[in-house]
Scaffold this motif. Sequence first.
Motif, PDB file in Angstrom:
ATOM      1  N   ASP A  76       6.083 -22.598   4.167  1.00  0.00           N
ATOM      2  CA  ASP A  76       6.750 -23.544   3.283  1.00  0.00           C
ATOM      3  C   ASP A  76       8.272 -23.456   3.441  1.00  0.00           C
ATOM      4  OD1 ASP A  76       7.949 -21.851   0.825  1.00  0.00           O
ATOM      5  OD2 ASP A  76       6.049 -20.965   1.434  1.00  0.00           O
ATOM      6  N   LYS A  77       8.942 -24.544   3.115  1.00  0.00           N
ATOM      7  CA  LYS A  77      10.372 -24.694   3.366  1.00  0.00           C
ATOM      8  C   LYS A  77      11.196 -23.604   2.678  1.00  0.00           C
ATOM      9  CE  LYS A  77      14.148 -28.070   3.031  1.00  0.00           C
ATOM     10  NZ  LYS A  77      14.529 -29.430   2.566  1.00  0.00           N
ATOM     11  N   GLU A  78      10.869 -23.308   1.437  1.00  0.00           N
ATOM     12  CA  GLU A  78      11.638 -22.307   0.683  1.00  0.00           C
ATOM     13  C   GLU A  78      11.546 -20.929   1.322  1.00  0.00           C
ATOM     14  OE1 GLU A  78      11.615 -20.302  -3.782  1.00  0.00           O
ATOM     15  OE2 GLU A  78      10.735 -22.300  -3.480  1.00  0.00           O
ATOM     16  N   THR A  79      10.325 -20.524   1.709  1.00  0.00           N
ATOM     17  CA  THR A  79      10.140 -19.214   2.342  1.00  0.00           C
ATOM     18  C   THR A  79      10.836 -19.172   3.698  1.00  0.00           C
ATOM     19  OG1 THR A  79       8.003 -18.947   1.239  1.00  0.00           O
ATOM     20  CG2 THR A  79       8.427 -17.531   3.125  1.00  0.00           C
ATOM     21  N   LEU A  80      10.749 -20.248   4.460  1.00  0.00           N
ATOM     22  CA  LEU A  80      11.395 -20.298   5.769  1.00  0.00           C
ATOM     23  C   LEU A  80      12.909 -20.175   5.630  1.00  0.00           C
ATOM     24  CD1 LEU A  80      11.192 -20.638   8.816  1.00  0.00           C
ATOM     25  CD2 LEU A  80      11.175 -23.120   8.482  1.00  0.00           C
ATOM     26  N   ILE A  93       0.878  -1.169   0.000  1.00  0.00           N
ATOM     27  CA  ILE A  93       0.000   0.000   0.000  1.00  0.00           C
ATOM     28  C   ILE A  93       0.916   1.218   0.000  1.00  0.00           C
ATOM     29  CG2 ILE A  93      -1.748   1.287   1.282  1.00  0.00           C
ATOM     30  CD1 ILE A  93      -2.849  -1.300   2.315  1.00  0.00           C
ATOM     31  N   ASP A  94       0.864   2.004  -1.075  1.00  0.00           N
ATOM     32  CA  ASP A  94       1.920   2.986  -1.323  1.00  0.00           C
ATOM     33  C   ASP A  94       1.682   4.347  -0.681  1.00  0.00           C
ATOM     34  OD1 ASP A  94      -0.115   4.030  -2.871  1.00  0.00           O
ATOM     35  OD2 ASP A  94       0.960   3.865  -4.781  1.00  0.00           O
ATOM     36  N   HIS A  95       0.753   4.423   0.269  1.00  0.00           N
ATOM     37  CA  HIS A  95       0.488   5.706   0.913  1.00  0.00           C
ATOM     38  C   HIS A  95      -0.127   5.470   2.288  1.00  0.00           C
ATOM     39  CE1 HIS A  95      -3.514   4.561  -0.508  1.00  0.00           C
ATOM     40  NE2 HIS A  95      -3.956   5.278   0.512  1.00  0.00           N
ATOM     41  N   SER A 114       5.216 -10.843  -1.776  1.00  0.00           N
ATOM     42  CA  SER A 114       5.226  -9.623  -0.962  1.00  0.00           C
ATOM     43  C   SER A 114       4.099  -9.602   0.072  1.00  0.00           C
ATOM     44  CB  SER A 114       5.112  -8.388  -1.862  1.00  0.00           C
ATOM     45  OG  SER A 114       3.920  -8.443  -2.629  1.00  0.00           O
ATOM     46  N   GLU A 115       3.063 -10.442  -0.116  1.00  0.00           N
ATOM     47  CA  GLU A 115       1.922 -10.473   0.795  1.00  0.00           C
ATOM     48  C   GLU A 115       1.987 -11.635   1.780  1.00  0.00           C
ATOM     49  OE1 GLU A 115      -1.661  -9.026  -2.134  1.00  0.00           O
ATOM     50  OE2 GLU A 115      -0.820 -11.018  -2.498  1.00  0.00           O
ATOM     51  N   TYR A 116       2.960 -12.516   1.608  1.00  0.00           N
ATOM     52  CA  TYR A 116       2.966 -13.794   2.324  1.00  0.00           C
ATOM     53  C   TYR A 116       2.966 -13.608   3.840  1.00  0.00           C
ATOM     54  CZ  TYR A 116       4.189 -18.698   3.269  1.00  0.00           C
ATOM     55  OH  TYR A 116       4.194 -19.990   3.716  1.00  0.00           O
ATOM     56  N   GLY A 117       3.824 -12.728   4.343  1.00  0.00           N
ATOM     57  CA  GLY A 117       3.919 -12.537   5.786  1.00  0.00           C
ATOM     58  C   GLY A 117       2.624 -12.036   6.396  1.00  0.00           C
ATOM     59  N   LEU A 118       1.983 -11.056   5.749  1.00  0.00           N
ATOM     60  CA  LEU A 118       0.718 -10.534   6.246  1.00  0.00           C
ATOM     61  C   LEU A 118      -0.379 -11.593   6.167  1.00  0.00           C
ATOM     62  CD1 LEU A 118       0.719  -6.950   4.674  1.00  0.00           C
ATOM     63  CD2 LEU A 118       1.029  -7.524   7.086  1.00  0.00           C
ATOM     64  N   ALA A 119      -0.365 -12.375   5.080  1.00  0.00           N
ATOM     65  CA  ALA A 119      -1.377 -13.421   4.917  1.00  0.00           C
ATOM     66  C   ALA A 119      -1.225 -14.498   5.986  1.00  0.00           C
ATOM     67  CB  ALA A 119      -1.274 -14.032   3.520  1.00  0.00           C
TER      68      ALA A 119
END
Length: 347
Positions: free
Chosen positions: A144-148, A39-41, A310-315
């Motif tokens: 998931d393993k890759e993200t971790l 969210i750019d603002h 870019s949304e993974y952590g919030l999700a």
Amino acid sequence: MKRKKDNIKFPFPKPPAPGEIIEIETGIFWARMPLPMLIDHVNVYILEDADALTIIDTGLNVGLCRRSWMNILKSFFKGKTVKKVLITHHHPDHIGLLGWFMENYSLKVLCSRTSWLLARMLYFDKQDKPTAQAVEFWRKAGMDKETLELKLSEKPFNFSDGVAYFPLGFEALSNGQTINLGGKEWKVQFGQGHAPDHITLWGLDRKIVFSGDQIIPGISSNLGVYPTEPFLDTVGAWMETCARFKEMASSDHLVLPGHKLPFTGLKERQSQLIENHSQVLGRIEKFLSNNPSTAVELFEPIFRRSIKTSEYGLALAEAVGHINYFRVRNRLLWRTRSDGAVLYSLR
């Protein structure tokens, strides 16, 4: 019969450019601070009285925001000094420049005690690598393993990366309190779920609501849970706030939110939010009835779309919030998988 969304109107369809302002009504101004993120603002507001200014939220502690503020204060409010800063909640895009304002002005800081204490705690919690508690939290959620592996190799985002140091001293606002800002009377109402003791301001002599991130048009506020308080029922607290605010709302309230555009149709928006999240909970209930799942595996029934990197952590954080809704209501059974992820099913 009109749909709820048809009753939501946007009287200011074009937002102010960085460094510019729009006058909402006499003495109330809207500005936008740019953000280097999804969210750019973030919306910020200035209340003007005879000889001083009150700022509502500040933006992130980055050069873009500081330059925007300097241009606004120099170009539009010559001879007026900032006397008060009100912070709606502790997230960096809202509190980030508080310390910068405190260094440059002799002012009073207004916020909830919870917001202040959380911000102070998080500011000094600086980590070079993810904590053991964060790693366990991610594993249990089914990351998931890759993200971790990627997160384990990166320096985590620290609260202080986006927040200026702020000296001690603030005035704690309480729920239901009446305050005068910009020569106008406002009632403080706390919201919950997006951030603890999130301040909203309801005009007593005009139908204006400063809603921060508690009520946003078009998108639902993130209801994330984090390792700091891993069993928090953000979704339940948020739903309770929506129901309470719906009773207080009228369709002609002008809502000034923390993101997106100012709008009218507050009662309809609260109904939308309650209905949408009730549907999400229903989809989760149906999914878990047939599929023991981790929090991450609930992305599809919650969001009904693919989640970008870019949304993974919030999700993930929001998925845990939904799990906690059912946990608090004693609706869940769970077992730990061999990789440390927790599989949930309904009782």
